[in-house]
Design a protein around this motif. Structure first.
Motif, PDB file in Angstrom:
ATOM      1  N   THR A  71       0.846  -1.192   0.000  1.00 23.37           N
ATOM      2  CA  THR A  71       0.000   0.000   0.000  1.00 23.37           C
ATOM      3  C   THR A  71       0.878   1.237   0.000  1.00 23.37           C
ATOM      4  OG1 THR A  71      -1.631  -1.207   1.303  1.00 23.37           O
ATOM      5  CG2 THR A  71      -1.886   1.173   1.200  1.00 23.37           C
ATOM      6  N   ASN A  72       0.626   2.150  -0.950  1.00 23.69           N
ATOM      7  CA  ASN A  72       1.359   3.413  -1.032  1.00 23.69           C
ATOM      8  C   ASN A  72       0.398   4.556  -0.779  1.00 23.69           C
ATOM      9  OD1 ASN A  72       3.709   2.004  -1.948  1.00 23.69           O
ATOM     10  ND2 ASN A  72       2.796   1.943  -3.987  1.00 23.69           N
ATOM     11  N   ILE A  73       0.719   5.403   0.203  1.00 27.82           N
ATOM     12  CA  ILE A  73      -0.105   6.571   0.507  1.00 27.82           C
ATOM     13  C   ILE A  73       0.755   7.809   0.305  1.00 27.82           C
ATOM     14  CG2 ILE A  73      -1.465   7.743   2.280  1.00 27.82           C
ATOM     15  CD1 ILE A  73      -1.795   4.909   3.582  1.00 27.82           C
ATOM     16  N   ASN A  74       0.375   8.609  -0.702  1.00 30.53           N
ATOM     17  CA  ASN A  74       1.091   9.849  -1.013  1.00 30.53           C
ATOM     18  C   ASN A  74       0.114  11.012  -0.945  1.00 30.53           C
ATOM     19  OD1 ASN A  74       3.456   8.377  -1.592  1.00 30.53           O
ATOM     20  ND2 ASN A  74       2.782   8.039  -3.694  1.00 30.53           N
ATOM     21  N   GLY A  75       0.124  11.744   0.153  1.00 30.97           N
ATOM     22  CA  GLY A  75      -0.791  12.876   0.299  1.00 30.97           C
ATOM     23  C   GLY A  75      -2.225  12.400   0.335  1.00 30.97           C
ATOM     24  N   GLN A  76      -3.004  12.805  -0.659  1.00 35.45           N
ATOM     25  CA  GLN A  76      -4.417  12.437  -0.741  1.00 35.45           C
ATOM     26  C   GLN A  76      -4.670  11.326  -1.758  1.00 35.45           C
ATOM     27  OE1 GLN A  76      -5.234  13.811   2.255  1.00 35.45           O
ATOM     28  NE2 GLN A  76      -7.270  13.996   1.360  1.00 35.45           N
ATOM     29  N   GLU A  77      -3.619  10.603  -2.157  1.00 36.29           N
ATOM     30  CA  GLU A  77      -3.765   9.505  -3.109  1.00 36.29           C
ATOM     31  C   GLU A  77      -3.267   8.207  -2.485  1.00 36.29           C
ATOM     32  OE1 GLU A  77      -1.830  10.385  -6.781  1.00 36.29           O
ATOM     33  OE2 GLU A  77      -3.449  11.680  -7.445  1.00 36.29           O
ATOM     34  N   MET A  78      -3.996   7.131  -2.783  1.00 31.16           N
ATOM     35  CA  MET A  78      -3.622   5.810  -2.283  1.00 31.16           C
ATOM     36  C   MET A  78      -3.576   4.858  -3.474  1.00 31.16           C
ATOM     37  SD  MET A  78      -5.503   3.438   0.664  1.00 31.16           S
ATOM     38  CE  MET A  78      -6.464   4.800   1.164  1.00 31.16           C
TER      39      MET A  78
END
Length: 182
Positions: free
Chosen positions: A43-50
């Motif tokens: 799982t990659n969470i970058n700011g407001q994107e997953m």
């Protein structure tokens, strides 16, 4: 790679997500939900994107890729908007009402049926023949609605019973034996 798993989840304002020890936690204005994620999915969470990607190729990695992305998307929608399911009741004398944390149903049995409402769901009866179930967890809302429907499913001859508001009941023709020429 799964078609659904490749899609990016854009989280609306006020929704945050974090991944710790294989557990995804999504928080928003309506509440917080958690989901355990298998080790073969990253799982990659970058700011407001997953985003989700396959970390280790296995026989069921493609299926799990799409599954966990769909579960995470339902969590994001649940904590931001919530889910709702409506049921309709049809039948002579059939009715529903909410009192406290119990749903009271009169569905043609010799006794009224009382169903305990889970603490994380809201149940309302806009009229005596309608039930509105809402909550942040899509699975719990759907399961509770299904349990209510299973108490008295719709019969095909008169259409009596409990059904979803968007359910189409295919009606059957009654008996015709004994009518006509002999």
């Amino acid at each position: 790679m799964s078609r659904i798993g490749k899609k990016v989840i854009v989280m609306p304002a006020g929704v945050s997500a974090k991944m710790e020890n294989g557990v995804l936690t999504v928080s928003g204005p309506k509440g917080t939900l958690t989901q355990e994620i298998d080790k073969i999915i990253k799982t990659n969470i970058n700011g407001q994107e997953m985003t989700f990607e396959i970390a280790k190729e296995t026989a069921d990695a493609n299926a799990k890729h799409g599954l966990y992305r769909a579960l995470a998307h339902n969590m994001v929608v649940g904590v931001s908007e919530g889910f709702k399911r409506n049921l309709l009741i049809a039948g002579v004398g059939y009715k529903a009402s909410v009192s406290g944390n119990k749903l009271n149903l009169n569905l043609g049995f010799s006794h009224p049926v009382e169903v305990a409402i889970p603490s994380d769901l809201q149940v309302a009866c806009p009229s005596v023949t309608e039930i509105a179930i809402s909550g942040i967890d899509k699975q719990k809302v759907g399961q509770f609605a299904s349990n209510i429907r299973d108490i008295r499913p719709v019969e095909p001859y008169h259409g009596y019973g409990v059904r979803y508001s968007d359910e189409v009941v295919i009606r059957k023709v009654g008996k015709t034996a004994g009518k006509g020429k002999k």
